[in-house]
Design a protein around this motif. Structure first.
Motif, PDB file in Angstrom:
ATOM      1  N   SER A 121       1.368  -1.599  -0.130  1.00  0.00           N
ATOM      2  CA  SER A 121      -0.199  -0.061   0.077  1.00  0.00           C
ATOM      3  C   SER A 121       1.017   1.011   0.537  1.00  0.00           C
ATOM      4  CB  SER A 121      -1.241   0.095   0.971  1.00  0.00           C
ATOM      5  OG  SER A 121      -0.522  -0.822   2.081  1.00  0.00           O
ATOM      6  N   ASN A 123       0.268   5.302   1.841  1.00  0.00           N
ATOM      7  CA  ASN A 123      -0.095   5.610   2.724  1.00  0.00           C
ATOM      8  C   ASN A 123       0.546   7.494   1.618  1.00  0.00           C
ATOM      9  OD1 ASN A 123      -1.156   4.305   4.924  1.00  0.00           O
ATOM     10  ND2 ASN A 123       1.092   2.989   3.904  1.00  0.00           N
ATOM     11  N   SER A 125      -0.512  11.227   3.828  1.00  0.00           N
ATOM     12  CA  SER A 125      -0.373  11.752   5.087  1.00  0.00           C
ATOM     13  C   SER A 125      -0.522  13.247   5.517  1.00  0.00           C
ATOM     14  CB  SER A 125       1.113  11.083   5.643  1.00  0.00           C
ATOM     15  OG  SER A 125       0.815  12.226   7.019  1.00  0.00           O
ATOM     16  N   LYS A 130      -4.363   9.999   7.433  1.00  0.00           N
ATOM     17  CA  LYS A 130      -3.172   9.367   6.533  1.00  0.00           C
ATOM     18  C   LYS A 130      -4.357   8.507   5.504  1.00  0.00           C
ATOM     19  CE  LYS A 130      -0.996   5.314   8.437  1.00  0.00           C
ATOM     20  NZ  LYS A 130      -0.163   4.611   9.007  1.00  0.00           N
ATOM     21  N   ALA A 132      -4.448   4.992   3.380  1.00  0.00           N
ATOM     22  CA  ALA A 132      -3.956   3.652   2.178  1.00  0.00           C
ATOM     23  C   ALA A 132      -4.311   3.832   1.413  1.00  0.00           C
ATOM     24  CB  ALA A 132      -4.020   2.791   3.482  1.00  0.00           C
TER      25      ALA A 132
END
Length: 162
Positions: A121, A123, A125, A130, A132
């Motif tokens: 994955s 992510n 932020s 966050k 994903a």
């Protein structure tokens, strides 16, 4: 040796050293930025099509990417915006201290400050939170205006607006 002989020796030496330093600077690269992302274990789709140049200092990881213009597109419930200059630090599986990338969700624009890979994955932020996404979402670079949904009809619409 007199001083004129020393200067005749030092000037060509200094010029040669300057040329060597300029041409060996690790900040410049002839690589393609999308290849560089893959070298750092990140997918090409983190940057949209249309990168016109980039600079990477491989010692510090400082990255600067230039797009021909600001780039906005929607993907699902998210709207993404890339400024014409995107900056950050690149390390294995991670883009940090990002500047120039933001996401709108639902009605608020938030700066994406970090993108990192965790397993399969990716992510994103925004500092306080966050999101994903599966890695396969980023196998190809999105196009400005239509993201990953650029069919022939959408491409005609984009060309008409250019």
């Amino acid at each position: 040796m007199n001083s004129s002989t020393i200067f005749r020796f030092l000037i060509p030496l200094a010029a040669t050293l300057c040329l060597i330093l300029v041409h060996s600077n690790p900040a410049y690269s002839d690589d393609d930025v999308y290849d560089v992302l893959q070298d750092y274990d990140l997918p090409v789709g983190l940057l949209p099509d249309g990168v016109i140049g980039f600079r990477l200092d491989r010692t510090t990881g400082k990255l600067s990417v230039s797009l021909s213009e600001n780039c906005t597109f929607s993907e699902g419930k998210y709207q993404l915006k890339y400024e014409s200059k995107v900056k950050g630090y690149l390390s294995s599986g991670k883009l940090s201290s990002l500047e120039g990338v933001s996401m709108k969700f639902p009605d608020v624009w938030m700066n994406i400050v970090e993108i990192f890979r965790r397993g399969n994955s990716i992510n994103f932020s925004v500092g306080t939170g966050k999101a994903a996404f599966p890695m396969e979402y980023f196998e190809e670079s999105p196009q400005c205006g239509c993201g990953m949904n650029c069919g022939p009809r959408q491409a005609r619409k984009l060309m008409a607006n250019s």
